[in-house]
Scaffold this active site. Structure first.
Site, PDB file in Angstrom:
ATOM      1  N   HIS A  82      14.737  78.571  32.548  1.00  0.00           N
ATOM      2  CA  HIS A  82      14.719  78.234  33.969  1.00  0.00           C
ATOM      3  C   HIS A  82      13.866  79.237  34.718  1.00  0.00           C
ATOM      4  O   HIS A  82      14.005  80.442  34.530  1.00  0.00           O
ATOM      5  CB  HIS A  82      16.154  78.250  34.541  1.00  0.00           C
ATOM      6  CG  HIS A  82      16.173  77.956  36.012  1.00  0.00           C
ATOM      7  ND1 HIS A  82      16.145  76.677  36.503  1.00  0.00           N
ATOM      8  CD2 HIS A  82      16.172  78.773  37.091  1.00  0.00           C
ATOM      9  CE1 HIS A  82      16.147  76.715  37.823  1.00  0.00           C
ATOM     10  NE2 HIS A  82      16.158  77.975  38.202  1.00  0.00           N
ATOM     11  N   ASP A 161      27.396  71.788  44.310  1.00  0.00           N
ATOM     12  CA  ASP A 161      26.249  72.652  44.602  1.00  0.00           C
ATOM     13  C   ASP A 161      25.290  71.961  45.571  1.00  0.00           C
ATOM     14  O   ASP A 161      24.770  72.578  46.493  1.00  0.00           O
ATOM     15  CB  ASP A 161      25.516  73.019  43.306  1.00  0.00           C
ATOM     16  CG  ASP A 161      24.205  73.731  43.600  1.00  0.00           C
ATOM     17  OD1 ASP A 161      24.263  74.815  44.209  1.00  0.00           O
ATOM     18  OD2 ASP A 161      23.134  73.201  43.275  1.00  0.00           O
ATOM     19  N   ARG A 168      24.313  75.670  53.198  1.00  0.00           N
ATOM     20  CA  ARG A 168      23.779  77.038  53.267  1.00  0.00           C
ATOM     21  C   ARG A 168      22.426  77.052  53.961  1.00  0.00           C
ATOM     22  O   ARG A 168      22.100  77.981  54.705  1.00  0.00           O
ATOM     23  CB  ARG A 168      23.644  77.613  51.842  1.00  0.00           C
ATOM     24  CG  ARG A 168      24.981  77.975  51.226  1.00  0.00           C
ATOM     25  CD  ARG A 168      24.858  78.179  49.722  1.00  0.00           C
ATOM     26  NE  ARG A 168      23.836  79.151  49.393  1.00  0.00           N
ATOM     27  CZ  ARG A 168      23.103  79.133  48.261  1.00  0.00           C
ATOM     28  NH1 ARG A 168      23.305  78.205  47.350  1.00  0.00           N
ATOM     29  NH2 ARG A 168      22.199  80.039  48.046  1.00  0.00           N
ATOM     30  N   SER A 183      24.718  78.841  41.986  1.00  0.00           N
ATOM     31  CA  SER A 183      24.049  77.553  42.184  1.00  0.00           C
ATOM     32  C   SER A 183      23.120  77.251  41.002  1.00  0.00           C
ATOM     33  O   SER A 183      23.181  76.169  40.397  1.00  0.00           O
ATOM     34  CB  SER A 183      23.274  77.625  43.507  1.00  0.00           C
ATOM     35  OG  SER A 183      22.311  76.609  43.607  1.00  0.00           O
ATOM     36  N   LYS A 187      23.829  74.482  37.431  1.00  0.00           N
ATOM     37  CA  LYS A 187      22.965  73.379  37.002  1.00  0.00           C
ATOM     38  C   LYS A 187      22.553  73.535  35.532  1.00  0.00           C
ATOM     39  O   LYS A 187      22.460  72.562  34.800  1.00  0.00           O
ATOM     40  CB  LYS A 187      21.741  73.293  37.920  1.00  0.00           C
ATOM     41  CG  LYS A 187      22.132  72.706  39.283  1.00  0.00           C
ATOM     42  CD  LYS A 187      21.008  72.695  40.281  1.00  0.00           C
ATOM     43  CE  LYS A 187      20.804  74.021  40.912  1.00  0.00           C
ATOM     44  NZ  LYS A 187      20.429  74.060  42.299  1.00  0.00           N
TER      45      LYS A 187
HETATM   46  N1  URA Z   1      17.671  77.506  43.875  1.00  0.00           N
HETATM   47  C1  URA Z   1      18.874  76.941  43.635  1.00  0.00           C
HETATM   48  O1  URA Z   1      18.989  76.040  42.824  1.00  0.00           O
HETATM   49  N2  URA Z   1      19.931  77.376  44.342  1.00  0.00           N
HETATM   50  C2  URA Z   1      19.858  78.366  45.258  1.00  0.00           C
HETATM   51  O2  URA Z   1      20.848  78.714  45.843  1.00  0.00           O
HETATM   52  C3  URA Z   1      18.605  78.934  45.483  1.00  0.00           C
HETATM   53  C4  URA Z   1      17.521  78.492  44.771  1.00  0.00           C
END
Ligand code: URA
Length: 433
Positions: A82, A161, A168, A183, A187
């Site tokens: 990632h 999320d 946010r 977050s 994923k």
């Molecule tokens: N990318 C994400 O997936 N989540 C965040 O909180 C910030 C960047």
């Protein structure tokens, strides 16, 4: 349990229990907990932070809020990569076939681009015929057969999320290490990874501009991954300028092919070898990171990595002949040179502005609904540390429109040229285990 007591507890800097975190995430996802209470909690977390145990619990609660991809039918250790995002980051397109050529199963779920950053799915769709819409059974079958398949994001992954990120964004709580780390990791874990290699970018074009902050984020994500039983490590890499020389979908595919052929820019090759050797090592396909790197260099020079790319493209209905003949990729009508106004050395290239210039040409989306032009983009002829004479081309625009003065201005604005000598920036700053 009452949400107000949980907000108060975090406001006072106390540690939340597993049950409290689960209560919050379940209640927020199903609508029982209103946005105003969740905003207050996000702000309390922003100021009071979370312990490693709380971060891991928040991550797992978000994973459980939706579907999880079951990759247990894929043989071997599934290592995901990632990147925290950058401009010109075509790493996945080169890296995935590179490690798959050594037998590392790559079952990748990728996204589309928005704003100044591109997305792997858009880039792959520059290959004529290529499709990312494959059913889960077929996806698993392809990974078992070819060691590599890429799909678009499907299903209802981490809805908590998604909802919290939206909140946010409008409550000034994006920039919180525990919230970003949970977050991203939620994923990755929901997508079925056994092990995770993170590429945390640092610099002017990165989410985290300062090295200290980038290291802190990397450390937070590595701790979450490891505490949840996923072997996780992070590389901190430079995003003070775009990666490689190209920005734009078809142009980036061509650059990734060049890399697999043993050509192309040194920074892309080095980043792919650095991340790839960690992936191969975590997948138990080498006894050390050094040995993994050597094996990767061998599959580049033997042509096996390029063959793996061809097989992957063909399996997803793309035209594999573009690998030997990249001229078949979509091409823009006009090549327009952006010329330096002064002589000296390039001291900065603001990556965000180059990304925005590519978007203005049509390579990226201004809104989620925008159509993109896969042929257009930019080629950087000069990078940080390079010498330039006034009148030299610093960037070549690949455009389908001749009226691009706004793009030229944006590119000139992104570049700084100084009379002093400038060192090339470091590419890999650190690794975090
Ligand atoms: N990318 C994400 O997936 N989540 C965040 O909180 C910030 C960047």
């Amino acid at each position: 349990m009452r949400m107000v007591d949980i907000i108060e507890k975090k406001r006072d800097g106390l540690e939340l229990t597993k049950e409290e975190i689960q209560f919050v995430i379940e209640g927020y996802t199903n609508g029982d907990i209103p946005e105003y209470q969740m905003s207050a909690l996000a702000m309390a977390i922003f100021f009071k932070d979370m312990s490693t145990a709380e971060r891991a619990e928040l991550t797992m609660s978000m994973v459980k809020s939706g579907d999880q991809i079951d990759l247990s039918a894929v043989e071997g250790i599934k290592v995901d990569k990632h990147s925290t995002g950058g401009v010109g980051d075509k790493t996945t397109i080169a890296l995935a076939p590179l490690v798959a050529a050594l037998g590392v199963p790559v079952a990748k779920m990728s996204g589309r681009g928005l704003g100044h950053t591109g997305g792997t799915i858009d880039k792959l769709e520059a290959i004529p015929g290529f499709s990312v819409e494959i059913e889960t059974d077929k996806f698993i079958e392809l990974v078992n057969k070819n060691k590599l398949a890429v799909v678009g994001q499907t299903g209802n992954l981490t809805p908590a999320d998604k909802k919290l990120y939206g909140l946010r964004d409008v409550t000034a709580t994006v920039n919180s290490i525990p919230l970003i780390a949970s977050s991203i990791m939620s994923k990755k874990i929901a997508s079925g990874a056994d092990a995770i290699v993170l590429d945390v970018k640092t610099g002017s074009g990165a989410f985290m501009k300062e090295l200290d902050q980038s290291k802190e984020l990397a450390k937070a994500m590595v701790e979450i991954g490891n505490s949840l039983g996923r072997n996780t490590m992070a590389i901190i890499s430079d995003m003070n300028q775009p990666l490689g020389l190209t920005v734009g979908n078809a142009l980036e595919v061509k650059e990734a092919i060049d890399m697999l052929r043993g050509e192309g820019p040194e920074d892309l090759r080095e980043l792919c070898l650095t991340l790839g050797s960690q992936m191969v090592y975590l997948a138990n396909q080498a006894s050390s990171v050094q040995e993994a790197r050597q094996k990767l260099e061998e599959v580049i020079s033997s042509g096996k990595a390029l063959e793996t790319l061809k097989t992957f493209i063909e399996a997803q209905n793309g035209d594999p002949s573009i690998v030997d003949d990249p001229e078949k990729l979509p091409k823009a009508k006009h090549l327009i040179e952006v010329k330096a106004k002064e002589s000296g050395s390039v001291s900065a290239i603001v990556a965000d502005k180059i990304g925005t210039a590519a978007m203005l040409l049509g390579a990226g989306r201004a809104t989620k609904e925008s159509e993109i032009d896969l042929a257009v983009g930019l080629v950087l002829n000069k990078k940080i540390g390079d010498k330039v004479e006034a009148g030299d081309s610093i960037v070549t625009l690949h455009s389908n429109n001749e009226d691009v003065q706004n793009v030229i201005d944006m590119v000139l604005n992104a570049y700084s040229i100084t009379s002093e000598n400038v060192e090339k920036p470091t590419l890999i700053y650190d690794e975090i285990h």
